[in-house]
Design a protein around this motif. Structure first.
Motif, PDB file in Angstrom:
ATOM      1  N   ASN A 133       4.437   9.528  -6.017  1.00  0.00           N
ATOM      2  CA  ASN A 133       2.991   9.489  -5.800  1.00  0.00           C
ATOM      3  C   ASN A 133       2.571   8.061  -5.491  1.00  0.00           C
ATOM      4  O   ASN A 133       1.988   7.376  -6.329  1.00  0.00           O
ATOM      5  CB  ASN A 133       2.259  10.014  -7.041  1.00  0.00           C
ATOM      6  CG  ASN A 133       0.771  10.132  -6.818  1.00  0.00           C
ATOM      7  OD1 ASN A 133       0.311  10.379  -5.710  1.00  0.00           O
ATOM      8  ND2 ASN A 133       0.000   9.956  -7.880  1.00  0.00           N
ATOM      9  N   PRO A 134       2.886   7.574  -4.290  1.00  0.00           N
ATOM     10  CA  PRO A 134       2.528   6.190  -3.955  1.00  0.00           C
ATOM     11  C   PRO A 134       1.025   6.004  -3.854  1.00  0.00           C
ATOM     12  O   PRO A 134       0.261   6.967  -3.717  1.00  0.00           O
ATOM     13  CB  PRO A 134       3.221   5.972  -2.599  1.00  0.00           C
ATOM     14  CG  PRO A 134       3.386   7.333  -2.033  1.00  0.00           C
ATOM     15  CD  PRO A 134       3.583   8.256  -3.197  1.00  0.00           C
ATOM     16  N   CYS A 135       0.590   4.766  -3.926  1.00  0.00           N
ATOM     17  CA  CYS A 135      -0.835   4.442  -3.915  1.00  0.00           C
ATOM     18  C   CYS A 135      -1.421   4.704  -2.526  1.00  0.00           C
ATOM     19  O   CYS A 135      -0.681   4.932  -1.564  1.00  0.00           O
ATOM     20  CB  CYS A 135      -1.038   2.986  -4.336  1.00  0.00           C
ATOM     21  SG  CYS A 135      -0.525   1.770  -3.115  1.00  0.00           S
ATOM     22  N   PRO A 136      -2.745   4.701  -2.391  1.00  0.00           N
ATOM     23  CA  PRO A 136      -3.368   5.043  -1.098  1.00  0.00           C
ATOM     24  C   PRO A 136      -2.937   4.182   0.071  1.00  0.00           C
ATOM     25  O   PRO A 136      -2.995   4.636   1.220  1.00  0.00           O
ATOM     26  CB  PRO A 136      -4.869   4.876  -1.386  1.00  0.00           C
ATOM     27  CG  PRO A 136      -5.009   5.071  -2.839  1.00  0.00           C
ATOM     28  CD  PRO A 136      -3.745   4.526  -3.445  1.00  0.00           C
ATOM     29  N   ILE A 137      -2.525   2.950  -0.167  1.00  0.00           N
ATOM     30  CA  ILE A 137      -2.109   2.078   0.934  1.00  0.00           C
ATOM     31  C   ILE A 137      -0.623   2.249   1.229  1.00  0.00           C
ATOM     32  O   ILE A 137      -0.214   2.303   2.392  1.00  0.00           O
ATOM     33  CB  ILE A 137      -2.444   0.613   0.602  1.00  0.00           C
ATOM     34  CG1 ILE A 137      -3.958   0.429   0.517  1.00  0.00           C
ATOM     35  CG2 ILE A 137      -1.866  -0.334   1.639  1.00  0.00           C
ATOM     36  CD1 ILE A 137      -4.389  -0.978   0.208  1.00  0.00           C
ATOM     37  N   CYS A 138       0.193   2.347   0.208  1.00  0.00           N
ATOM     38  CA  CYS A 138       1.636   2.453   0.423  1.00  0.00           C
ATOM     39  C   CYS A 138       2.046   3.793   1.017  1.00  0.00           C
ATOM     40  O   CYS A 138       3.078   3.889   1.684  1.00  0.00           O
ATOM     41  CB  CYS A 138       2.374   2.228  -0.897  1.00  0.00           C
ATOM     42  SG  CYS A 138       2.236   0.551  -1.562  1.00  0.00           S
ATOM     43  N   ARG A 139       1.268   4.839   0.790  1.00  0.00           N
ATOM     44  CA  ARG A 139       1.657   6.154   1.301  1.00  0.00           C
ATOM     45  C   ARG A 139       1.443   6.273   2.803  1.00  0.00           C
ATOM     46  O   ARG A 139       2.053   7.133   3.450  1.00  0.00           O
ATOM     47  CB  ARG A 139       0.862   7.239   0.580  1.00  0.00           C
ATOM     48  CG  ARG A 139      -0.634   7.220   0.860  1.00  0.00           C
ATOM     49  CD  ARG A 139      -1.371   8.276   0.068  1.00  0.00           C
ATOM     50  NE  ARG A 139      -2.817   8.218   0.284  1.00  0.00           N
ATOM     51  CZ  ARG A 139      -3.676   9.045  -0.307  1.00  0.00           C
ATOM     52  NH1 ARG A 139      -3.233   9.947  -1.159  1.00  0.00           N
ATOM     53  NH2 ARG A 139      -4.968   8.932  -0.060  1.00  0.00           N
ATOM     54  N   ASP A 140       0.590   5.451   3.371  1.00  0.00           N
ATOM     55  CA  ASP A 140       0.329   5.469   4.816  1.00  0.00           C
ATOM     56  C   ASP A 140       0.861   4.171   5.401  1.00  0.00           C
ATOM     57  O   ASP A 140       0.309   3.094   5.161  1.00  0.00           O
ATOM     58  CB  ASP A 140      -1.170   5.603   5.091  1.00  0.00           C
ATOM     59  CG  ASP A 140      -1.467   5.976   6.544  1.00  0.00           C
ATOM     60  OD1 ASP A 140      -0.571   5.802   7.387  1.00  0.00           O
ATOM     61  OD2 ASP A 140      -2.597   6.426   6.819  1.00  0.00           O
ATOM     62  N   GLU A 141       1.935   4.258   6.160  1.00  0.00           N
ATOM     63  CA  GLU A 141       2.582   3.051   6.664  1.00  0.00           C
ATOM     64  C   GLU A 141       1.757   2.338   7.720  1.00  0.00           C
ATOM     65  O   GLU A 141       2.028   1.165   8.031  1.00  0.00           O
ATOM     66  CB  GLU A 141       3.957   3.401   7.245  1.00  0.00           C
ATOM     67  CG  GLU A 141       3.922   4.363   8.421  1.00  0.00           C
ATOM     68  CD  GLU A 141       5.300   4.645   8.984  1.00  0.00           C
ATOM     69  OE1 GLU A 141       6.206   3.841   8.699  1.00  0.00           O
ATOM     70  OE2 GLU A 141       5.466   5.652   9.686  1.00  0.00           O
ATOM     71  N   PHE A 142       0.754   2.984   8.279  1.00  0.00           N
ATOM     72  CA  PHE A 142      -0.072   2.357   9.309  1.00  0.00           C
ATOM     73  C   PHE A 142      -1.252   1.602   8.727  1.00  0.00           C
ATOM     74  O   PHE A 142      -2.053   1.046   9.479  1.00  0.00           O
ATOM     75  CB  PHE A 142      -0.570   3.409  10.309  1.00  0.00           C
ATOM     76  CG  PHE A 142       0.506   3.929  11.212  1.00  0.00           C
ATOM     77  CD1 PHE A 142       0.859   3.239  12.358  1.00  0.00           C
ATOM     78  CD2 PHE A 142       1.189   5.089  10.909  1.00  0.00           C
ATOM     79  CE1 PHE A 142       1.857   3.705  13.197  1.00  0.00           C
ATOM     80  CE2 PHE A 142       2.182   5.566  11.730  1.00  0.00           C
ATOM     81  CZ  PHE A 142       2.530   4.879  12.882  1.00  0.00           C
TER      82      PHE A 142
END
Length: 210
Positions: A133-142
């Motif tokens: 469950n990565p954080c909102p920034i780490c889960r989206d590589e863009f």
């Protein structure tokens, strides 16, 4: 795969009779278990053996195993800040997040009834996402945090105080929160983000010369 086994509980000299049984383990290699058949010892108990490698074999790290099971965890590809800015202003970003901030629908996974005061230190180690469950920034590589990416920074700024929101509200990891803080201060110093100074009332009569 050639392997040498060392008996840790007993030695072969203490076992007059033993049998060797071959089986396939979870890693699909043939292993051997020496089963004691001496009447003095328990015939149903298997001796504890320790496998020793005879040759240096390439051992897969924990990160490589995660990438084999889930290739989407790979973060080795570096996204440029220009690509991230175009992504934040694109229609695909609006379709994915709508009009809400990127952290609005995120929920932390924690053990127990109450969450810990601080979020995790980081979600990415050695270019691999190490959590489910990565954080909102780490889960989206863009999503690249930079002082140039003003539209992304505005989503983490409080509309009331003008300060950066706490990680307790956004749910970002400690590493990304520090990146947001540095980028926010840089953008404010360069004038990319406007902020209001606190209003103060002065009694100018106190400064008049008497």
């Amino acid at each position: 795969m050639n392997r040498l086994f060392r008996l840790t509980s007993y030695t072969l000299s203490n076992i007059p009779k033993f049998a060797v049984r071959e089986f396939h383990s979870r890693t699909d290699f043939t292993a051997r278990t020496i089963i004691c058949c001496n009447s003095v010892l328990n015939p149903t108990r298997s001796l504890h053996v320790t496998p020793l490698r005879l040759e240096d074999e390439p051992k897969k790290s924990r990160y490589e195993g995660l990438l084999e099971r889930d290739p989407s965890r790979d973060r080795s590809r570096k996204i440029s800040i220009e690509t991230s800015i175009r992504y934040v202003n694109s229609q695909a970003f609006k379709d994915g997040y709508g009009n809400d901030p990127v952290w609005f629908l995120y929920r932390r996974n924690h053990k127990g009834q109450f969450a810990r005061p601080k979020t995790r230190k980081m979600c990415i180690r050695n270019d691999v996402i190490m959590t489910g469950n990565p954080c909102p920034i780490c889960r989206d590589e863009f999503l690249v945090v930079s002082y140039k990416n003003v539209e992304l920074l505005k989503q983490f700024i409080s509309p009331i105080t003008g300060e950066l929101l706490s990680y307790k509200t956004t749910g970002v990891c400690q590493q990304q929160h520090q990146n947001l803080l540095v980028a926010y201060l840089q953008a404010r110093d360069l004038g990319l983000i406007t902020f209001d100074l606190p209003f103060r009332e002065y009694d100018y009569s106190e400064y008049e010369l008497k």
